[in-house]
Design an enzyme around this catalytic site. Structure first.
Site, PDB file in Angstrom:
ATOM      1  N   LYS A  95      -0.224  32.591  52.054  1.00 34.57           N
ATOM      2  CA  LYS A  95       0.741  31.745  51.337  1.00 34.57           C
ATOM      3  C   LYS A  95       0.945  30.411  52.050  1.00 34.57           C
ATOM      4  CE  LYS A  95       2.854  35.819  49.351  1.00 34.57           C
ATOM      5  NZ  LYS A  95       2.152  35.743  48.062  1.00 34.57           N
ATOM      6  N   GLY A  96       0.951  30.427  53.397  1.00 31.35           N
ATOM      7  CA  GLY A  96       1.117  29.175  54.140  1.00 31.35           C
ATOM      8  C   GLY A  96      -0.056  28.242  53.905  1.00 31.35           C
TER       9      GLY A  96
ATOM     10  N   ASN B 240      -2.271  28.274  51.471  1.00 31.65           N
ATOM     11  CA  ASN B 240      -2.347  27.830  50.070  1.00 31.65           C
ATOM     12  C   ASN B 240      -1.332  26.711  49.792  1.00 31.65           C
ATOM     13  OD1 ASN B 240      -4.187  29.866  49.625  1.00 31.65           O
ATOM     14  ND2 ASN B 240      -2.727  31.262  48.646  1.00 31.65           N
TER      15      ASN B 240
ATOM     16  N   ASN C 171      10.768  34.173  43.787  1.00 37.36           N
ATOM     17  CA  ASN C 171      10.478  34.532  42.393  1.00 37.36           C
ATOM     18  C   ASN C 171      11.472  35.636  42.003  1.00 37.36           C
ATOM     19  OD1 ASN C 171       9.519  36.962  43.412  1.00 37.36           O
ATOM     20  ND2 ASN C 171       7.353  36.487  43.067  1.00 37.36           N
TER      21      ASN C 171
ATOM     22  N   GLU D  44       5.113  35.466  55.578  1.00 32.45           N
ATOM     23  CA  GLU D  44       3.952  36.255  56.029  1.00 32.45           C
ATOM     24  C   GLU D  44       3.763  36.174  57.547  1.00 32.45           C
ATOM     25  OE1 GLU D  44       1.080  36.660  52.126  1.00 32.45           O
ATOM     26  OE2 GLU D  44       0.760  34.933  53.412  1.00 32.45           O
TER      27      GLU D  44
ATOM     28  N   GLY E  30       2.481  30.798  42.623  1.00 30.51           N
ATOM     29  CA  GLY E  30       3.713  30.527  43.363  1.00 30.51           C
ATOM     30  C   GLY E  30       3.456  29.519  44.479  1.00 30.51           C
ATOM     31  N   ASP E  31       2.305  29.635  45.111  1.00 28.27           N
ATOM     32  CA  ASP E  31       1.971  28.702  46.200  1.00 28.27           C
ATOM     33  C   ASP E  31       1.724  27.303  45.647  1.00 28.27           C
ATOM     34  OD1 ASP E  31       2.126  30.859  47.898  1.00 28.27           O
ATOM     35  OD2 ASP E  31       0.000  31.335  47.688  1.00 28.27           O
TER      36      ASP E  31
ATOM     37  N   GLY F  56       9.570  29.822  33.340  1.00 30.58           N
ATOM     38  CA  GLY F  56       9.937  28.593  34.034  1.00 30.58           C
ATOM     39  C   GLY F  56      10.728  28.845  35.302  1.00 30.58           C
TER      40      GLY F  56
HETATM   41  O1  RIB Z   1       0.255  33.965  47.139  1.00 26.89           O
HETATM   42  C1  RIB Z   1      -1.087  34.351  47.083  1.00 26.89           C
HETATM   43  C2  RIB Z   1      -1.562  34.693  48.448  1.00 26.89           C
HETATM   44  O2  RIB Z   1      -0.885  35.825  48.909  1.00 26.89           O
HETATM   45  C3  RIB Z   1      -3.026  35.047  48.507  1.00 26.89           C
HETATM   46  O3  RIB Z   1      -3.834  33.931  48.749  1.00 26.89           O
HETATM   47  C4  RIB Z   1      -3.102  36.079  49.610  1.00 26.89           C
HETATM   48  O4  RIB Z   1      -3.705  35.575  50.741  1.00 26.89           O
HETATM   49  C5  RIB Z   1      -1.648  36.483  49.879  1.00 26.89           C
HETATM   50  O5  RIB Z   1      -1.217  36.071  51.081  1.00 26.89           O
END
Ligand code: RIB
Length: 317
Positions: free
Chosen positions: A47-48, A50, A192, A148, A260-261, A233
């Site tokens: 997540k970081g 992304n 979320n 994470e 979400g990322d 939304g």
């Molecule tokens: O939010 C999606 C991400 O969550 C994925 O890329 C996976 O690596 C998980 O960490």
């Protein structure tokens, strides 16, 4: 430093990097079942990582604080940061833990996913490593965090940001409770529905419940709360007690992983550019909408020109 570089908002991401191993099948198997798939992809994720890519592609000058294992997945991570123009001077190497990995299953039928993430090295950042990186990277415009990495690393970066007056956005994903004292150090909390339910104790199944959950989280200390509601939304509660409902853009989703990322990275960038909360959400909704029309996580993030074109073409609808 080029003049262009001076104008780009400075975003620090303290968070996870993992390698995504994605498999797609008509539908996601249930426990104990094997199904045949039709696509396998390996790529950058976490997540970081992304969110760092999303913010960089949207126009930010982004620096990443994370930890990698000394392995091939770690090499892939560095290539990714370099390709995206992300400052990786504070990406730390360790022989003690492997680079994290995520096993992602995507349904071709619905575009939905299931993820098992093993954060590995990035869940073992020390407070000293975070302190050194944050000291070198401040001042900045915004700090972006997720859940994470380990809580000690999170706490260290939150405290330093709060002491230096740096704006903080926490995307509390994956869903996990956080210590009470963290809330007052958060300027923008972006759960979320599932995460908002876990944090607030209120099951977010409607807009009304989302409002209640947002109020609970604001009472805990978070200044602004933005609950993302997928295709419905987002529901926002600002620091003056005002609620806003912001609809999502309608697109044909092929893979919702990383949506979400995409939202959070673009949202942080927009906040760092001092956009109004609602405008920042609209900008982030557009980035998320584009990302779900593509397969993959970090590689599916939208570039600034694409977001602006999308907004131009879809705002009047
Ligand atoms: O939010 C999606 C991400 O969550 C994925 O890329 C996976 O690596 C998980 O960490």
């Amino acid at each position: 430093m080029e003049q262009n570089e001076q104008k780009r908002p400075r975003i620090v991401v303290m968070g996870s990097y993992v390698t995504d191993l994605m498999g797609r099948a008509q539908r996601i198997p249930v426990a104990g079942e094997t199904v045949k798939g039709d696509l396998f992809k390996t790529g950058p994720g976490g997540k970081g990582g992304n969110q760092a890519v999303a913010a960089a592609r949207a126009g930010g000058s982004v620096a990443m604080i994370t930890k990698l294992g000394a392995d091939v997945f770690g090499d892939l991570a560095l290539q990714n940061f370099d390709n995206e123009g992300i400052d990786r001077r504070f990406v730390i190497w360790t022989e003690a833990y492997p680079t994290g990995a995520a096993l992602i299953m995507v349904s071709k039928e619905t575009g939905q996913n299931s993820i098992l993430v093993i954060p590995g090295a990035c869940e073992n950042l020390t407070t000293e490593e975070v302190e050194a990186a944050m000291s070198a990277l401040l001042p900045a415009d915004i700090l972006m965090l997720q859940l994470e990495t380990n809580l000690e690393a999170l706490e260290q970066s939150l405290r330093m940001a709060s002491e230096s007056g740096l704006k903080v956005m926490l995307n509390p994903a994956p869903a996990q409770e956080i210590p009470q004292e963290f809330y007052k150090m958060i300027d923008f909390l972006t759960p979320n529905e599932t995460e908002a339910s876990t944090l607030s104790g209120i099951e977010v199944v409607s807009i009304e419940r989302a409002k209640q959950a947002a109020s609970v989280l604001q009472n805990q200390g978070a200044k602004n709360v933005v609950i993302t509601l997928g295709e419905k939304g987002a529901l926002a509660l600002d620091d003056e007690g005002q609620f806003y409902e912001v609809p999502a853009f309608k697109v044909e989703a092929v893979d919702t992983t990383g949506a979400g990322d995409a939202f959070n990275g673009a949202f942080a960038l927009a906040l760092a550019e001092h956009k109004h909360l609602v405008d920042a959400i609209v900008f982030a909704n557009a980035a998320a909408a584009i990302s779900v029309t593509r397969i993959g996580t970090a590689p599916s993030m939208a570039y600034r020109e694409e977001i602006e074109k999308f907004l131009f073409e879809n705002s009047a609808k």
